[in-house]
Design a protein around this motif. Structure first.
Motif, PDB file in Angstrom:
ATOM      1  N   UNK A  49       0.830  -1.207   0.000  1.00 50.82           N
ATOM      2  CA  UNK A  49       0.000   0.000   0.000  1.00 50.82           C
ATOM      3  C   UNK A  49       0.862   1.254   0.000  1.00 50.82           C
ATOM      4  N   UNK A  50       0.333   2.280  -0.620  1.00 49.30           N
ATOM      5  CA  UNK A  50       0.974   3.603  -0.672  1.00 49.30           C
ATOM      6  C   UNK A  50       2.406   3.528  -1.196  1.00 49.30           C
ATOM      7  N   UNK A  51       2.596   2.780  -2.252  1.00 47.91           N
ATOM      8  CA  UNK A  51       3.915   2.633  -2.849  1.00 47.91           C
ATOM      9  C   UNK A  51       3.886   3.136  -4.287  1.00 47.91           C
ATOM     10  N   UNK A  52       4.903   3.857  -4.655  1.00 49.70           N
ATOM     11  CA  UNK A  52       5.051   4.296  -6.037  1.00 49.70           C
ATOM     12  C   UNK A  52       6.508   4.090  -6.445  1.00 49.70           C
ATOM     13  N   UNK A  53       6.754   4.134  -7.736  1.00 48.54           N
ATOM     14  CA  UNK A  53       8.100   3.928  -8.253  1.00 48.54           C
ATOM     15  C   UNK A  53       8.427   5.039  -9.242  1.00 48.54           C
ATOM     16  N   UNK A  54       9.592   5.609  -9.088  1.00 48.33           N
ATOM     17  CA  UNK A  54      10.104   6.572 -10.044  1.00 48.33           C
ATOM     18  C   UNK A  54      11.491   6.096 -10.457  1.00 48.33           C
ATOM     19  N   UNK A  55      11.702   5.980 -11.752  1.00 49.52           N
ATOM     20  CA  UNK A  55      12.992   5.514 -12.261  1.00 49.52           C
ATOM     21  C   UNK A  55      13.601   6.561 -13.172  1.00 49.52           C
ATOM     22  N   UNK A  56      14.910   6.658 -13.108  1.00 49.95           N
ATOM     23  CA  UNK A  56      15.653   7.508 -14.021  1.00 49.95           C
ATOM     24  C   UNK A  56      16.838   6.703 -14.522  1.00 49.95           C
ATOM     25  N   UNK A  57      16.954   6.588 -15.824  1.00 46.78           N
ATOM     26  CA  UNK A  57      18.084   5.894 -16.419  1.00 46.78           C
ATOM     27  C   UNK A  57      18.949   6.936 -17.109  1.00 46.78           C
ATOM     28  N   UNK A  58      20.224   6.895 -16.801  1.00 45.62           N
ATOM     29  CA  UNK A  58      21.144   7.870 -17.363  1.00 45.62           C
ATOM     30  C   UNK A  58      22.300   7.127 -18.014  1.00 45.62           C
ATOM     31  N   UNK A  59      22.573   7.441 -19.263  1.00 55.46           N
ATOM     32  CA  UNK A  59      23.734   6.887 -19.955  1.00 55.46           C
ATOM     33  C   UNK A  59      24.830   7.932 -19.979  1.00 55.46           C
ATOM     34  N   UNK A  60      25.898   7.703 -19.237  1.00 60.36           N
ATOM     35  CA  UNK A  60      26.962   8.688 -19.113  1.00 60.36           C
ATOM     36  C   UNK A  60      28.007   8.611 -20.219  1.00 60.36           C
ATOM     37  N   UNK A  61      28.117   7.500 -20.880  1.00 63.24           N
ATOM     38  CA  UNK A  61      29.251   7.269 -21.767  1.00 63.24           C
ATOM     39  C   UNK A  61      29.431   8.380 -22.789  1.00 63.24           C
ATOM     40  N   UNK A  62      28.427   8.728 -23.543  1.00 62.09           N
ATOM     41  CA  UNK A  62      28.564   9.748 -24.587  1.00 62.09           C
ATOM     42  C   UNK A  62      28.397  11.164 -24.051  1.00 62.09           C
ATOM     43  N   UNK A  63      27.711  11.329 -22.953  1.00 62.07           N
ATOM     44  CA  UNK A  63      27.465  12.668 -22.419  1.00 62.07           C
ATOM     45  C   UNK A  63      28.763  13.398 -22.108  1.00 62.07           C
ATOM     46  N   UNK A  64      29.751  12.677 -21.605  1.00 67.36           N
ATOM     47  CA  UNK A  64      31.008  13.311 -21.223  1.00 67.36           C
ATOM     48  C   UNK A  64      31.907  13.616 -22.411  1.00 67.36           C
ATOM     49  N   UNK A  65      31.552  13.139 -23.595  1.00 65.54           N
ATOM     50  CA  UNK A  65      32.349  13.436 -24.781  1.00 65.54           C
ATOM     51  C   UNK A  65      32.197  14.889 -25.227  1.00 65.54           C
ATOM     52  N   UNK A  66      31.172  15.564 -24.755  1.00 64.21           N
ATOM     53  CA  UNK A  66      30.868  16.921 -25.209  1.00 64.21           C
ATOM     54  C   UNK A  66      31.348  18.010 -24.249  1.00 64.21           C
ATOM     55  N   UNK A  67      31.930  17.637 -23.121  1.00 65.81           N
ATOM     56  CA  UNK A  67      32.357  18.605 -22.115  1.00 65.81           C
ATOM     57  C   UNK A  67      33.814  18.316 -21.747  1.00 65.81           C
ATOM     58  N   UNK A  68      34.594  19.361 -21.550  1.00 62.12           N
ATOM     59  CA  UNK A  68      35.976  19.171 -21.116  1.00 62.12           C
ATOM     60  C   UNK A  68      35.970  18.531 -19.726  1.00 62.12           C
ATOM     61  N   UNK A  69      36.742  17.496 -19.572  1.00 63.63           N
ATOM     62  CA  UNK A  69      36.745  16.732 -18.324  1.00 63.63           C
ATOM     63  C   UNK A  69      37.206  17.563 -17.129  1.00 63.63           C
ATOM     64  N   UNK A  70      38.133  18.484 -17.354  1.00 65.06           N
ATOM     65  CA  UNK A  70      38.572  19.334 -16.245  1.00 65.06           C
ATOM     66  C   UNK A  70      37.433  20.227 -15.758  1.00 65.06           C
ATOM     67  N   UNK A  71      36.554  20.625 -16.667  1.00 65.74           N
ATOM     68  CA  UNK A  71      35.386  21.434 -16.285  1.00 65.74           C
ATOM     69  C   UNK A  71      34.465  20.629 -15.378  1.00 65.74           C
ATOM     70  N   UNK A  72      34.258  19.368 -15.712  1.00 62.53           N
ATOM     71  CA  UNK A  72      33.379  18.507 -14.904  1.00 62.53           C
ATOM     72  C   UNK A  72      33.971  18.318 -13.511  1.00 62.53           C
ATOM     73  N   UNK A  73      35.267  18.029 -13.437  1.00 65.45           N
ATOM     74  CA  UNK A  73      35.918  17.812 -12.146  1.00 65.45           C
ATOM     75  C   UNK A  73      35.885  19.092 -11.302  1.00 65.45           C
ATOM     76  N   UNK A  74      36.154  20.227 -11.928  1.00 69.30           N
ATOM     77  CA  UNK A  74      36.109  21.507 -11.207  1.00 69.30           C
ATOM     78  C   UNK A  74      34.722  21.773 -10.650  1.00 69.30           C
TER      79      UNK A  74
END
Length: 80
Positions: free
Chosen positions: A32-57
């Motif tokens: 009772x009173x249960x719901x589910x929310x899911x989020x799927x994120x694929x990181x592999x290609x997303x980081x190809x578009x941003x400088x990695x030092x920017x992400x770490x900073x």
């Protein structure tokens, strides 16, 4: 080893993770009173578009836990 670990294990596939996830959802939606929310994120290609030092900073500026910043840095530099 964590029972929920599916990656980097011989004879373990994405399908195993999805079956485990669906089993968990079906078991808990019967409660009772249960719901589910899911989020799927694929990181592999997303980081190809941003400088990695920017992400770490930005991670450091957001005051993420140092171990998470280290993991992110390793991930971006393709270390295992």
């Amino acid at each position: 080893m964590d029972q929920q670990q599916f990656g980097n294990i011989k004879s373990s596939f994405t399908t195993h993770c999805l079956v485990d996830l669906l089993d968990y959802i079906y078991k808990n939606l019967g409660k009772r009173k249960t719901s589910v929310t899911l989020t799927f994120i694929g990181f592999q290609k997303a980081f190809d578009f941003v400088h990695h030092t920017t992400i770490i900073t930005k991670a450091i500026n957001l005051q993420l836990h140092p171990s998470l910043v280290s993991w992110l840095s390793d991930f971006l530099s393709h270390k295992n």
